[in-house]
Design a protein around this motif. Structure first.
Motif, mmCIF file in Angstrom:
data_model
loop_
_atom_site.group_PDB
_atom_site.id
_atom_site.type_symbol
_atom_site.label_atom_id
_atom_site.label_comp_id
_atom_site.label_asym_id
_atom_site.label_seq_id
_atom_site.Cartn_x
_atom_site.Cartn_y
_atom_site.Cartn_z
ATOM 1 N N ALA A 1 0.823 -1.206 0.000
ATOM 2 C CA ALA A 1 0.000 0.000 0.000
ATOM 3 C C ALA A 1 0.856 1.254 0.000
ATOM 4 C CB ALA A 1 -0.934 0.002 1.210
ATOM 5 N N GLY A 2 0.567 2.154 -0.946
ATOM 6 C CA GLY A 2 1.237 3.446 -1.005
ATOM 7 C C GLY A 2 2.680 3.407 -1.443
ATOM 8 N N SER A 3 3.115 2.351 -2.103
ATOM 9 C CA SER A 3 4.511 2.269 -2.540
ATOM 10 C C SER A 3 4.615 1.463 -3.823
ATOM 11 C CB SER A 3 5.378 1.616 -1.454
ATOM 12 O OG SER A 3 5.172 0.209 -1.437
ATOM 13 N N ASP A 4 5.837 1.428 -4.389
ATOM 14 C CA ASP A 4 6.074 0.598 -5.563
ATOM 15 C C ASP A 4 6.772 -0.708 -5.192
ATOM 16 O OD1 ASP A 4 8.529 1.586 -4.847
ATOM 17 O OD2 ASP A 4 9.112 2.204 -6.873
ATOM 18 N N VAL A 5 6.836 -1.008 -3.890
ATOM 19 C CA VAL A 5 7.468 -2.245 -3.424
ATOM 20 C C VAL A 5 6.483 -3.400 -3.594
ATOM 21 C CG1 VAL A 5 8.552 -3.422 -1.473
ATOM 22 C CG2 VAL A 5 8.805 -0.935 -1.733
ATOM 23 N N PRO A 6 6.889 -4.499 -4.201
ATOM 24 C CA PRO A 6 5.966 -5.634 -4.339
ATOM 25 C C PRO A 6 5.440 -6.098 -2.989
ATOM 26 C CG PRO A 6 7.902 -5.955 -5.727
ATOM 27 C CD PRO A 6 8.187 -4.755 -4.869
ATOM 28 N N ASP A 7 4.243 -6.603 -3.005
ATOM 29 C CA ASP A 7 3.639 -7.151 -1.793
ATOM 30 C C ASP A 7 4.087 -8.610 -1.667
ATOM 31 O OD1 ASP A 7 2.141 -7.928 0.349
ATOM 32 O OD2 ASP A 7 0.204 -7.349 -0.492
ATOM 33 N N TRP A 8 5.233 -8.784 -1.006
ATOM 34 C CA TRP A 8 5.874 -10.096 -0.930
ATOM 35 C C TRP A 8 4.968 -11.164 -0.319
ATOM 36 C CZ3 TRP A 8 9.734 -8.769 -3.814
ATOM 37 C CH2 TRP A 8 10.392 -7.542 -3.634
ATOM 38 N N ASN A 9 4.080 -10.754 0.575
ATOM 39 C CA ASN A 9 3.256 -11.715 1.302
ATOM 40 C C ASN A 9 1.867 -11.921 0.687
ATOM 41 O OD1 ASN A 9 5.114 -12.427 3.419
ATOM 42 N ND2 ASN A 9 4.866 -10.330 4.160
ATOM 43 N N SER A 10 1.657 -11.309 -0.462
ATOM 44 C CA SER A 10 0.386 -11.513 -1.144
ATOM 45 C C SER A 10 0.352 -12.905 -1.780
ATOM 46 C CB SER A 10 0.207 -10.450 -2.232
ATOM 47 O OG SER A 10 -0.788 -10.837 -3.139
ATOM 48 N N PRO A 11 -0.733 -13.656 -1.592
ATOM 49 C CA PRO A 11 -0.855 -14.953 -2.290
ATOM 50 C C PRO A 11 -0.724 -14.812 -3.804
ATOM 51 C CG PRO A 11 -2.551 -14.739 -0.602
ATOM 52 C CD PRO A 11 -1.887 -13.396 -0.714
ATOM 53 N N THR A 12 -1.154 -13.657 -4.332
ATOM 54 C CA THR A 12 -1.033 -13.434 -5.773
ATOM 55 C C THR A 12 0.426 -13.332 -6.199
ATOM 56 O OG1 THR A 12 -3.160 -12.289 -5.819
ATOM 57 C CG2 THR A 12 -1.674 -11.908 -7.674
ATOM 58 N N PHE A 13 1.231 -12.611 -5.401
ATOM 59 C CA PHE A 13 2.662 -12.502 -5.725
ATOM 60 C C PHE A 13 3.299 -13.887 -5.769
ATOM 61 C CE2 PHE A 13 7.132 -12.288 -4.660
ATOM 62 C CZ PHE A 13 7.599 -11.284 -5.503
ATOM 63 N N VAL A 14 3.060 -14.689 -4.730
ATOM 64 C CA VAL A 14 3.662 -16.022 -4.664
ATOM 65 C C VAL A 14 3.182 -16.887 -5.828
ATOM 66 C CG1 VAL A 14 3.883 -18.115 -3.277
ATOM 67 C CG2 VAL A 14 3.935 -15.867 -2.161
ATOM 68 N N ALA A 15 1.890 -16.823 -6.138
ATOM 69 C CA ALA A 15 1.344 -17.644 -7.227
ATOM 70 C C ALA A 15 1.921 -17.236 -8.582
ATOM 71 C CB ALA A 15 -0.177 -17.537 -7.240
ATOM 72 N N GLN A 16 2.032 -15.922 -8.814
ATOM 73 C CA GLN A 16 2.584 -15.448 -10.088
ATOM 74 C C GLN A 16 4.062 -15.815 -10.202
ATOM 75 O OE1 GLN A 16 1.209 -14.255 -12.689
ATOM 76 N NE2 GLN A 16 -0.788 -13.442 -12.104
ATOM 77 N N TRP A 17 4.801 -15.735 -9.097
ATOM 78 C CA TRP A 17 6.221 -16.110 -9.111
ATOM 79 C C TRP A 17 6.369 -17.602 -9.420
ATOM 80 C CZ3 TRP A 17 10.811 -13.992 -9.490
ATOM 81 C CH2 TRP A 17 11.951 -14.719 -9.112
ATOM 82 N N ARG A 18 5.536 -18.414 -8.807
ATOM 83 C CA ARG A 18 5.605 -19.848 -9.061
ATOM 84 C C ARG A 18 5.276 -20.152 -10.528
ATOM 85 N NH1 ARG A 18 6.023 -24.088 -5.797
ATOM 86 N NH2 ARG A 18 5.610 -22.878 -3.907
ATOM 87 N N GLU A 19 4.296 -19.450 -11.073
ATOM 88 C CA GLU A 19 3.925 -19.641 -12.475
ATOM 89 C C GLU A 19 5.079 -19.267 -13.407
ATOM 90 O OE1 GLU A 19 -0.124 -18.613 -14.619
ATOM 91 O OE2 GLU A 19 1.156 -16.823 -14.575
ATOM 92 N N LEU A 20 5.756 -18.152 -13.092
ATOM 93 C CA LEU A 20 6.898 -17.721 -13.888
ATOM 94 C C LEU A 20 8.001 -18.769 -13.871
ATOM 95 C CD1 LEU A 20 8.754 -15.577 -15.318
ATOM 96 C CD2 LEU A 20 9.319 -14.746 -13.018
#
Length: 446
Positions: free
Chosen positions: A144-163
């Motif tokens: 929130a309020g930054s350009d830092v990835p949300d490391w703990n978001s399930p979406t971040f983890v899922a997209q990283w695993r997909e990549l």
């Protein structure tokens, strides 16, 4: 009482004397066998000799030429070129051209390719280019309020695993690929942050698992800015996981390894790669290469030129390059001077690793017997005596002479990549042939 004749007494005494002589003397057959052995030695090279083997010594980084130019660097490492937003500009819109380019460059040199995918690169050059996609793709959630990835978001983890799964499907079996940095989390993918929320242990382990599982037969490296308990757990979870530090030549390499004995023993079975710190001291760096058993290092971001170094610093830098990773020489090879065709014979070898670490890849040691009259070749494997080799070692192996005709044979030794991709290993010995073998001597088959 029965009396023995003088003839019987003399005969008994002779038998006893013969038995005593046989009991107290070496067996003639053993003496003969030992006398027919021959030990061959191959002249060594000096420590300044260039050994352009994969996954050791200096690698190419950011297009920088080797320093000094006399050192061969065949391995290639990409990081800035293959950030996440460049590979996947939109969800599942893939562009593999840069990874293909890195593999092609390494393949043309006969080296290995390594890469790290960054998800966040604050202050990096690509962020100032309007013609380039952002490092963090738009579909990746931010804090929130930054350009830092949300490391703990399930979406971040899922997209990283997909990549990583997509990259693993495409490149996991490519022999040109030498290693993959875990990357992903933190500034520059170095697993440290100075702003925003940090990744949880559970999500951090999931990010590591995504890479290690996508590349199960490839070396995967975790940056050692991670806490010790986390690092140890990740290592337990994945046998193909090794270590990396980006700060060779700086105090403690800005790494957790110097403070923990368990991490200091990982090198025995898994690689520890590095690059020079931007404020590196080459004298300290050379000491760290030996102490922490570093396999590779890069000159791509060195803070100095070779001409700016003192004599002591130049010597230390050369030592770091020469000793990083494995530097193996054969000391001797012993086998019978005369081989009996169709029988098994024992071959004994003695080796020295002058480098800071073993090789972590499978290499077969092979002997080739070349018939002096006909040129016919017979090759026999000595297995993998270099596996885990540090300091010195002696090995023994029996080989068959089946199919070898009588005559004189020249004997050549080679250390071979069983996949057929890498050239035979350059040993720290003189006399390498164009085929990558070393002639050790000649024997006779009867």
């Amino acid at each position: 009482m029965m009396k023995l004749s003088w003839r019987a007494l003399a005969s008994a005494a002779a038998v006893c004397g013969i038995a005593a002589t046989l009991a107290g003397a070496p067996q003639p057959a053993a003496d003969a066998a030992r006398a027919t052995e021959r030990t061959f030695r191959v002249a060594p090279l000096g420590m300044t000799a260039d050994l352009p083997n994969p996954l050791r010594g200096q690698y190419r980084w950011l297009g920088a030429e080797p320093t000094p130019a006399t050192v061969t660097s065949n391995d290639v490492y990409y990081r800035d070129q293959v950030y996440w937003g460049r590979i996947e500009k939109a969800d599942n819109a893939w562009d593999f051209s840069w990874i293909d380019s890195g593999l092609a460059e390494a393949g043309a040199r006969g080296g290995r390719f390594g890469f790290r995918v960054m998800a966040y690169c604050p202050g990096c050059w690509m962020g100032t280019r309007a013609d380039l996609p952002p490092v963090t793709p738009a579909f990746v959630p931010r804090q929130a309020g930054s350009d830092v990835p949300d490391w703990n978001s399930p979406t971040f983890v899922a997209q990283w695993r997909e990549l990583m799964a997509e990259l693993g499907r495409r490149y996991g079996d490519d022999p040109r690929l030498g290693y993959v940095d875990v990357g992903g989390y933190g500034a520059y993918g170095e697993w440290h942050v100075w702003e925003g929320e940090r990744v949880s242990d559970a999500n951090g382990l999931a990010l590591v698992d995504a890479v290690a599982s996508a590349f199960p037969d490839t070396h995967v490296l975790l940056n050692t800015m991670t806490p010790v308990p986390f690092t140890l757990k990740a290592l337990r979870n994945h046998r193909n996981l090794g270590l990396r530090t980006d700060s060779l030549g700086c105090p403690d390499m800005y790494s957790t390894v110097p403070g923990d004995r368990r991490l200091q023993s990982v090198w025995r079975t898994r690689p520890f790669f590095s690059e020079w710190c931007t404020r590196a001291d080459p004298v300290l760096g050379a000491q760290q290469v030996r102490r922490f058993h570093i396999s590779t290092l890069s000159s791509g971001n060195m803070p100095w030129r070779g001409t700016e170094l003192t004599g002591r610093q130049r010597t230390a830098y050369a030592t770091a390059l020469a000793t990083a990773g494995y530097r193996i020489k054969i000391r001797s090879l012993t086998l019978p001077d005369v081989l009996d065709a169709g029988r098994k014979v024992e071959v004994r070898t003695a080796w020295t690793n002058q480098g800071a670490a073993p090789t972590y890849d499978a290499w077969d040691v092979r002997l080739t017997f070349v018939h002096a009259a006909t040129g016919r070749r017979v090759t026999r494997s000595l297995g993998r005596p270099l596996e885990g080799l540090v300091d010195t070692a002696a090995r023994s192996r029996k080989i068959s002479t089946k199919g070898m005709k009588a005559g004189r044979y020249d004997v050549h030794l080679a250390v071979v990549d069983p996949s057929g991709y890498s050239a035979p290993m350059h040993l720290a010995n003189a006399g390498r042939t164009a085929a990558g073998t070393y002639r050790v001597g000649a024997v006779r088959v009867r």
